[in-house]
Design an enzyme around this catalytic site. Structure first.
Site, PDB file in Angstrom:
ATOM      1  N   GLU A  26       0.960  -1.261   0.064  1.00 56.38           N
ATOM      2  CA  GLU A  26      -0.035   0.054  -0.078  1.00 56.38           C
ATOM      3  C   GLU A  26       0.755   1.354  -0.184  1.00 56.38           C
ATOM      4  O   GLU A  26       1.930   1.243   0.527  1.00 56.38           O
ATOM      5  CB  GLU A  26      -0.910   0.017   1.122  1.00 56.38           C
ATOM      6  CG  GLU A  26      -1.803   1.158   1.235  1.00 56.38           C
ATOM      7  CD  GLU A  26      -2.925   1.252   2.406  1.00 56.38           C
ATOM      8  OE1 GLU A  26      -2.775   0.016   3.114  1.00 56.38           O
ATOM      9  OE2 GLU A  26      -3.799   2.031   2.381  1.00 56.38           O
ATOM     10  N   ASN A 171     -12.258  -0.966  -1.395  1.00 55.61           N
ATOM     11  CA  ASN A 171     -11.618  -1.418  -0.115  1.00 55.61           C
ATOM     12  C   ASN A 171     -12.348  -1.165   1.034  1.00 55.61           C
ATOM     13  O   ASN A 171     -12.791  -0.070   1.305  1.00 55.61           O
ATOM     14  CB  ASN A 171     -10.033  -0.789   0.137  1.00 55.61           C
ATOM     15  CG  ASN A 171      -9.408  -1.283   1.317  1.00 55.61           C
ATOM     16  OD1 ASN A 171      -8.988  -2.508   1.563  1.00 55.61           O
ATOM     17  ND2 ASN A 171      -9.337  -0.241   2.216  1.00 55.61           N
ATOM     18  N   GLU A 172     -12.601  -2.282   1.916  1.00 66.81           N
ATOM     19  CA  GLU A 172     -13.357  -2.028   3.335  1.00 66.81           C
ATOM     20  C   GLU A 172     -14.309  -0.841   3.039  1.00 66.81           C
ATOM     21  O   GLU A 172     -14.323  -0.186   3.897  1.00 66.81           O
ATOM     22  CB  GLU A 172     -12.182  -1.512   4.285  1.00 66.81           C
ATOM     23  CG  GLU A 172     -11.297  -2.684   4.601  1.00 66.81           C
ATOM     24  CD  GLU A 172     -10.169  -2.461   5.681  1.00 66.81           C
ATOM     25  OE1 GLU A 172     -10.418  -1.361   6.421  1.00 66.81           O
ATOM     26  OE2 GLU A 172      -9.720  -3.359   6.188  1.00 66.81           O
ATOM     27  N   TYR A 243      -7.025  -8.733  11.657  1.00 71.73           N
ATOM     28  CA  TYR A 243      -5.640  -8.459  12.099  1.00 71.73           C
ATOM     29  C   TYR A 243      -5.853  -8.866  13.675  1.00 71.73           C
ATOM     30  O   TYR A 243      -6.890  -8.809  14.188  1.00 71.73           O
ATOM     31  CB  TYR A 243      -5.374  -6.755  12.125  1.00 71.73           C
ATOM     32  CG  TYR A 243      -5.037  -6.317  10.686  1.00 71.73           C
ATOM     33  CD1 TYR A 243      -4.114  -6.703  10.291  1.00 71.73           C
ATOM     34  CD2 TYR A 243      -6.040  -5.651   9.832  1.00 71.73           C
ATOM     35  CE1 TYR A 243      -3.664  -6.262   8.900  1.00 71.73           C
ATOM     36  CE2 TYR A 243      -5.743  -5.416   8.617  1.00 71.73           C
ATOM     37  CZ  TYR A 243      -4.658  -5.544   8.295  1.00 71.73           C
ATOM     38  OH  TYR A 243      -4.285  -5.024   7.092  1.00 71.73           O
ATOM     39  N   GLU A 291      -6.324  -9.258   3.395  1.00 76.22           N
ATOM     40  CA  GLU A 291      -5.567  -8.521   4.343  1.00 76.22           C
ATOM     41  C   GLU A 291      -5.718  -9.417   5.717  1.00 76.22           C
ATOM     42  O   GLU A 291      -6.657  -9.578   6.325  1.00 76.22           O
ATOM     43  CB  GLU A 291      -6.090  -7.066   4.782  1.00 76.22           C
ATOM     44  CG  GLU A 291      -5.645  -6.214   3.849  1.00 76.22           C
ATOM     45  CD  GLU A 291      -6.119  -4.817   4.136  1.00 76.22           C
ATOM     46  OE1 GLU A 291      -6.111  -4.312   5.324  1.00 76.22           O
ATOM     47  OE2 GLU A 291      -6.348  -3.854   3.046  1.00 76.22           O
TER      48      GLU A 291
HETATM   49  O1  AHR Z   1      -3.064  -2.693   6.236  1.00 76.52           O
HETATM   50  C1  AHR Z   1      -3.412  -1.421   6.853  1.00 76.52           C
HETATM   51  C2  AHR Z   1      -4.838  -0.891   6.578  1.00 76.52           C
HETATM   52  O2  AHR Z   1      -5.746  -1.799   7.187  1.00 76.52           O
HETATM   53  C3  AHR Z   1      -5.637  -0.958   5.174  1.00 76.52           C
HETATM   54  O3  AHR Z   1      -5.201   0.265   4.511  1.00 76.52           O
HETATM   55  C4  AHR Z   1      -6.884  -1.217   5.494  1.00 76.52           C
HETATM   56  O4  AHR Z   1      -7.432  -1.885   4.249  1.00 76.52           O
HETATM   57  C5  AHR Z   1      -7.067  -2.004   6.775  1.00 76.52           C
HETATM   58  O5  AHR Z   1      -7.939  -1.157   7.675  1.00 76.52           O
END
Ligand code: AHR
Length: 510
Positions: A26, A171-172, A243, A291
């Protein structure tokens, strides 16, 4: 000492997908600038790509890279990053409050991918932009020549089309932080319009529609359902993002985070299948886990709140997490989960590749080194070949604060019929007790252990740094024995292990 048995069923779950070992670049922090791209660096090639980083990317075994974001993409104009560098505009990036110089853009990314045999996964801006710009970008990238935009690519020094197969429709878009955030119905309709038009240009494109940006989103489930009602026939994959981090020193729960990934994947697959059933569609969508990683988000939030505003900088140092042994064990376990779900997850991207929550760290003008999480990724990408086989663990369980009772070990096994190679990936999620694992591998003609390595340490919080880049490395696994096709391995607490096996010399392979 705990004890577990692995039962191997020779029925394949699915092939090992090349795209499982994807990553993510990114325009954020120092992922691009001073990460993969640094023209003044002593190892830079004529394009300005860091040679030391490229060598590590090769060693990591990355197959696919998602680009250019992430949250960044929702405000990005791809045209800013092509053509003569001196004419490219400098812009604000609202997502990360940074300055984007645009000295690295689409064509540089494609040149970098090609030099490393990496497949691009291109994300479209469906935040500030929409259908017309998506079609323009597709024409610029994939049309051979003879049209306005394809000829611009040719004039910019790229006579061959980039031929990008996989495209993310934004994205998201479920996140309130996303530039141009939409509700599920509006996003679904917008994504469907873009998808249908893109497939009019090329029906073989593979399109990824945005799922939820995490399973803890309040709209999780309903979002997937509504978005897929609008897009089911027009797309090929739905995305998942996750995450993980250790909360309040609770190592036991952290080590079991892959159980959350398992549930998340199962829930999205079930939701997609429910929509497919309602619509009477026999085709099943695939999942793109584009991700995933360990990311100490709560620590960064606290630090950001305590810091005076200091933004609009070029390539600032943001979310440069330093990864521990425990983080590497969790990453190894997340890869085990992805492999076990290869029947549904056909693409995945660890976020991100360099400096920003990354396996590869760099210093501007200085060295590049491997973080702890580099190792399970690289070893899995290398050893996982052929098919993922069905396995069943008869194993002890233990309680955790966040995930309830979980099996103490977790494992995945791959087998390549072409040369008979077998690889077992296994974690011991206990914080304090060794575990003996046995597995009867006679049906796989596994006669020799060709490699066995463990990542563990007496200090689960040990890290690699620029001055001590090899403090955390996998070491030859102790106590791995194979007798008459029966494997026994002793796995230390907080450990990730890979064991590779091959048929003996005199055993014919199919
Ligand atoms: O990877 C960091 C960020 O995490 C990305 O930009 C986003 O898509 C996610 O929230």
């Amino acid at each position: 000492m705990l004890h577990a048995s692995l039962h191997v069923d020779t029925t394949p779950i699915a092939p090992v997908h090349r795209r499982t070992f994807g990553s993510f670049v990114e325009h954020m922090g120092r992922c691009v600038h001073t990460g993969i791209y640094e023209p003044d660096h002593p190892t830079a090639d004529p394009h300005g790509f860091r040679g030391d980083v490229a060598a590590l990317v090769r060693e990591l075994g990355v197959t696919t890279v998602r680009y250019p974001g992430g949250n960044f993409v929702s405000g990005y104009r791809w045209e800013d990053g092509v053509g003569p560098r001196e004419q490219r505009p400098v812009r604000r990036d609202l997502a990360w409050h940074s300055i984007e110089t645009n000295r690295f853009g689409l064509d540089e990314f494609m040149t970098w991918c090609r030099s490393l045999d990496i497949e691009p996964m291109m994300a479209l801006n469906l935040g500030t932009r929409g259908l017309a710009e998506a079609l323009d970008l597709l024409e610029y990238c994939n049309h051979p020549s003879g049209t306005h935009l394809s000829d611009r690519r040719v004039a910019n020094g790229h006579p061959r089309p980039h031929d990008i197969r996989m495209w993310c429709l934004g994205n998201e878009m479920d996140g309130s932080w996303q530039i141009g955030h939409l509700d599920a119905r509006s996003y679904g309709r917008k994504a469907a319009r873009v998808a249908r038009a893109m497939k009019m240009a090329d029906r073989d494109l593979e399109l990824v529609v945005c799922g939820s940006s995490g399973s803890s989103m309040p709209t999780f489930g309903a979002w997937e359902s509504t978005v897929l009602e609008e897009t089911y026939d027009a797309v090929d994959h739905i995305s998942l993002h996750a995450y993980y981090e250790e909360h309040d020193g609770d190592l036991g729960s952290f080590l079991a985070e892959a159980t959350d990934m398992d549930r998340f994947i199962d829930a999205v697959a079930a939701t997609a299948d429910a929509v497919g059933a309602r619509l009477r569609r026999p085709e099943r969508l695939s999942l793109s886990f584009d991700e995933w990683n360990v990311w100490y988000q709560s620590r960064h939030r606290a630090e950001a709140a305590a810091r005076p505003t200091d933004d609009w900088r070029i390539a600032p140092r943001v979310i440069e997490d330093r990864y521990t042994v425990a983080d590497a064990v969790v990453v190894g376990n997340l890869l085990i989960s992805l492999l076990r779900h290869s029947d549904r997850v056909t693409a995945a991207c660890q976020a991100q590749l360099a400096n920003v929550i990354a396996p590869i760290m760099t210093e501007p003008g200085g060295p590049a080194w491997r973080q702890s999480i580099f190792h399970p990724f690289a070893l899995t990408a290398r050893a996982a070949r052929g098919h993922v086989l069905r396995t069943e663990l008869r194993a002890p369980t233990h309680p955790t604060e966040r995930h309830g009772t979980v099996p103490t070990p977790d494992a995945a096994l791959t087998h390549d019929e072409r040369d008979g190679a077998t690889s077992l990936f296994v974690v011991n999620r206990s914080t304090d007790t060794h575990l003996t694992l046995d597995a009867d591998l006679r049906a796989l003609a596994a006669d020799t252990v060709t490699d066995a390595r463990t990542l563990t340490d007496t200090d689960p919080y040990a890290v690699n740094t620029m001055d001590a880049p090899d403090r955390v490395v996998p070491r030859p696994a102790q106590d791995v024995r194979l007798e008459d096709g029966r494997l026994t391995a002793v796995l230390p607490p907080v450990s990730w292990t890979v064991i590779s096996l091959a048929p003996g010399q005199d055993r014919p392979t199919p």
